[in-house]
Write a protein that holds these residues in place. Structure first.
Motif, PDB file in Angstrom:
ATOM      1  N   TYR A 182     -27.177  10.669 -27.171  1.00 28.98           N
ATOM      2  CA  TYR A 182     -26.916   9.790 -28.309  1.00 28.98           C
ATOM      3  C   TYR A 182     -25.760  10.296 -29.162  1.00 28.98           C
ATOM      4  CZ  TYR A 182     -31.211   7.441 -27.068  1.00 28.98           C
ATOM      5  OH  TYR A 182     -32.166   6.750 -26.383  1.00 28.98           O
ATOM      6  N   ASP A 183     -25.621  11.615 -29.286  1.00 32.33           N
ATOM      7  CA  ASP A 183     -24.531  12.180 -30.070  1.00 32.33           C
ATOM      8  C   ASP A 183     -23.171  11.881 -29.440  1.00 32.33           C
ATOM      9  OD1 ASP A 183     -25.391  13.862 -27.954  1.00 32.33           O
ATOM     10  OD2 ASP A 183     -24.556  15.644 -28.902  1.00 32.33           O
ATOM     11  N   VAL A 184     -23.065  11.992 -28.129  1.00 30.87           N
ATOM     12  CA  VAL A 184     -21.818  11.695 -27.437  1.00 30.87           C
ATOM     13  C   VAL A 184     -21.520  10.199 -27.501  1.00 30.87           C
ATOM     14  CG1 VAL A 184     -20.622  11.765 -25.209  1.00 30.87           C
ATOM     15  CG2 VAL A 184     -22.066  13.688 -25.906  1.00 30.87           C
ATOM     16  N   ALA A 185     -22.554   9.365 -27.324  1.00 34.54           N
ATOM     17  CA  ALA A 185     -22.372   7.909 -27.401  1.00 34.54           C
ATOM     18  C   ALA A 185     -21.867   7.500 -28.780  1.00 34.54           C
ATOM     19  CB  ALA A 185     -23.679   7.196 -27.083  1.00 34.54           C
ATOM     20  N   ALA A 186     -22.415   8.105 -29.815  1.00 33.33           N
ATOM     21  CA  ALA A 186     -21.997   7.778 -31.177  1.00 33.33           C
ATOM     22  C   ALA A 186     -20.533   8.149 -31.398  1.00 33.33           C
ATOM     23  CB  ALA A 186     -22.886   8.490 -32.188  1.00 33.33           C
ATOM     24  N   GLN A 187     -20.119   9.304 -30.888  1.00 29.55           N
ATOM     25  CA  GLN A 187     -18.723   9.728 -31.023  1.00 29.55           C
ATOM     26  C   GLN A 187     -17.789   8.821 -30.236  1.00 29.55           C
ATOM     27  OE1 GLN A 187     -18.630  13.821 -29.700  1.00 29.55           O
ATOM     28  NE2 GLN A 187     -18.075  14.478 -31.755  1.00 29.55           N
ATOM     29  N   LYS A 188     -18.200   8.492 -29.019  1.00 30.15           N
ATOM     30  CA  LYS A 188     -17.333   7.760 -28.101  1.00 30.15           C
ATOM     31  C   LYS A 188     -17.302   6.254 -28.367  1.00 30.15           C
ATOM     32  CE  LYS A 188     -16.335   7.789 -23.168  1.00 30.15           C
ATOM     33  NZ  LYS A 188     -16.695   8.320 -21.874  1.00 30.15           N
ATOM     34  N   TYR A 189     -18.490   5.688 -28.691  1.00 30.63           N
ATOM     35  CA  TYR A 189     -18.597   4.235 -28.811  1.00 30.63           C
ATOM     36  C   TYR A 189     -19.085   3.752 -30.179  1.00 30.63           C
ATOM     37  CZ  TYR A 189     -18.269   4.431 -23.729  1.00 30.63           C
ATOM     38  OH  TYR A 189     -17.851   4.672 -22.444  1.00 30.63           O
ATOM     39  N   GLY A 190     -19.580   4.665 -31.003  1.00 36.57           N
ATOM     40  CA  GLY A 190     -20.125   4.260 -32.290  1.00 36.57           C
ATOM     41  C   GLY A 190     -21.597   3.908 -32.217  1.00 36.57           C
ATOM     42  N   GLU A 191     -22.076   3.631 -31.022  1.00 38.08           N
ATOM     43  CA  GLU A 191     -23.499   3.321 -30.790  1.00 38.08           C
ATOM     44  C   GLU A 191     -23.772   3.522 -29.305  1.00 38.08           C
ATOM     45  OE1 GLU A 191     -23.164  -1.465 -30.097  1.00 38.08           O
ATOM     46  OE2 GLU A 191     -23.618  -0.737 -32.104  1.00 38.08           O
ATOM     47  N   MET A 192     -25.012   3.302 -28.893  1.00 38.00           N
ATOM     48  CA  MET A 192     -25.376   3.437 -27.481  1.00 38.00           C
ATOM     49  C   MET A 192     -25.120   2.103 -26.776  1.00 38.00           C
ATOM     50  SD  MET A 192     -26.492   5.421 -25.058  1.00 38.00           S
ATOM     51  CE  MET A 192     -27.289   6.814 -25.821  1.00 38.00           C
ATOM     52  N   PRO A 193     -24.067   2.016 -25.949  1.00 36.03           N
ATOM     53  CA  PRO A 193     -23.760   0.759 -25.266  1.00 36.03           C
ATOM     54  C   PRO A 193     -24.722   0.512 -24.101  1.00 36.03           C
ATOM     55  CG  PRO A 193     -22.179   2.439 -24.642  1.00 36.03           C
ATOM     56  CD  PRO A 193     -23.095   3.048 -25.663  1.00 36.03           C
ATOM     57  N   GLU A 194     -25.384  -0.611 -24.111  1.00 32.70           N
ATOM     58  CA  GLU A 194     -26.378  -0.947 -23.081  1.00 32.70           C
ATOM     59  C   GLU A 194     -25.779  -0.969 -21.675  1.00 32.70           C
ATOM     60  OE1 GLU A 194     -29.753  -1.376 -23.394  1.00 32.70           O
ATOM     61  OE2 GLU A 194     -29.456  -0.682 -25.448  1.00 32.70           O
ATOM     62  N   ASP A 195     -24.526  -1.336 -21.537  1.00 37.08           N
ATOM     63  CA  ASP A 195     -23.912  -1.458 -20.212  1.00 37.08           C
ATOM     64  C   ASP A 195     -23.363  -0.134 -19.671  1.00 37.08           C
ATOM     65  OD1 ASP A 195     -21.903  -1.416 -22.157  1.00 37.08           O
ATOM     66  OD2 ASP A 195     -20.545  -2.634 -20.934  1.00 37.08           O
ATOM     67  N   LYS A 196     -23.509   0.965 -20.416  1.00 35.01           N
ATOM     68  CA  LYS A 196     -22.957   2.249 -19.981  1.00 35.01           C
ATOM     69  C   LYS A 196     -24.006   3.363 -19.976  1.00 35.01           C
ATOM     70  CE  LYS A 196     -18.283   1.216 -21.532  1.00 35.01           C
ATOM     71  NZ  LYS A 196     -17.753   0.819 -20.266  1.00 35.01           N
ATOM     72  N   LEU A 197     -25.270   3.023 -19.931  1.00 27.52           N
ATOM     73  CA  LEU A 197     -26.338   4.015 -20.033  1.00 27.52           C
ATOM     74  C   LEU A 197     -26.296   5.076 -18.932  1.00 27.52           C
ATOM     75  CD1 LEU A 197     -29.360   1.788 -21.071  1.00 27.52           C
ATOM     76  CD2 LEU A 197     -27.884   3.191 -22.532  1.00 27.52           C
ATOM     77  N   GLU A 198     -25.844   4.709 -17.754  1.00 29.40           N
ATOM     78  CA  GLU A 198     -25.808   5.657 -16.631  1.00 29.40           C
ATOM     79  C   GLU A 198     -24.451   6.342 -16.461  1.00 29.40           C
ATOM     80  OE1 GLU A 198     -28.599   6.658 -15.144  1.00 29.40           O
ATOM     81  OE2 GLU A 198     -29.527   5.292 -16.592  1.00 29.40           O
ATOM     82  N   GLU A 199     -23.488   6.029 -17.321  1.00 32.21           N
ATOM     83  CA  GLU A 199     -22.184   6.696 -17.269  1.00 32.21           C
ATOM     84  C   GLU A 199     -22.391   8.195 -17.466  1.00 32.21           C
ATOM     85  OE1 GLU A 199     -18.357   7.153 -20.212  1.00 32.21           O
ATOM     86  OE2 GLU A 199     -19.329   5.205 -20.128  1.00 32.21           O
ATOM     87  N   MET A 200     -21.759   9.003 -16.623  1.00 33.98           N
ATOM     88  CA  MET A 200     -21.878  10.454 -16.748  1.00 33.98           C
ATOM     89  C   MET A 200     -20.853  10.968 -17.748  1.00 33.98           C
ATOM     90  SD  MET A 200     -24.430  11.158 -14.887  1.00 33.98           S
ATOM     91  CE  MET A 200     -24.465  12.912 -14.628  1.00 33.98           C
ATOM     92  N   VAL A 201     -21.309  11.833 -18.660  1.00 35.12           N
ATOM     93  CA  VAL A 201     -20.450  12.421 -19.686  1.00 35.12           C
ATOM     94  C   VAL A 201     -20.734  13.917 -19.766  1.00 35.12           C
ATOM     95  CG1 VAL A 201     -20.299  10.310 -21.070  1.00 35.12           C
ATOM     96  CG2 VAL A 201     -22.134  11.942 -21.526  1.00 35.12           C
TER      97      VAL A 201
END
Length: 100
Positions: free
Chosen positions: A60-79
């Motif tokens: 969730y911390d990386v998603a917030a930095q990268k997208y501002g929120e958790m994008p439903e269409d990118k849940l399985e994206e590796m980071v």
């Protein structure tokens, strides 16, 4: 010290990477509570912080930095995300006076 004894001292809110000394094989987990008890009889070799690969849904911390929120269409994206790396071994670590 065996991992089964050590695990109770590991942060419950940080991601964890378990690495095997003999094979360099590793597995990543969202929380220490997700780490299987199969590792409990192995010996602790070392602990540190690293960045390792996780699905975005565990970060969730990386998603917030990268997208501002958790994008439903990118849940399985590796980071890459910060985690605690725990190195385990089949044999106890030996220390001598020169390395302590």
């Amino acid at each position: 010290m065996k991992f089964g004894e050590f695990r109770k001292y590991v942060s419950r809110i940080d991601r964890v990477s378990i690495c095997r000394l003999e094979t360099s094989e590793y597995r990543n987990y969202q929380f220490i509570s997700n780490v299987p008890s199969d590792y409990d009889e192995l010996y602790l070799f070392g602990v540190g912080r690293i960045q390792s690969e996780f699905p975005l849904c565990m970060c969730y911390d990386v998603a917030a930095q990268k997208y501002g929120e958790m994008p439903e269409d990118k849940l399985e994206e590796m980071v890459y995300a910060e985690c605690i790396e725990i190195m385990l071994s089949d044999k106890p670590r030996e220390f001598n006076d020169a390395t302590t």
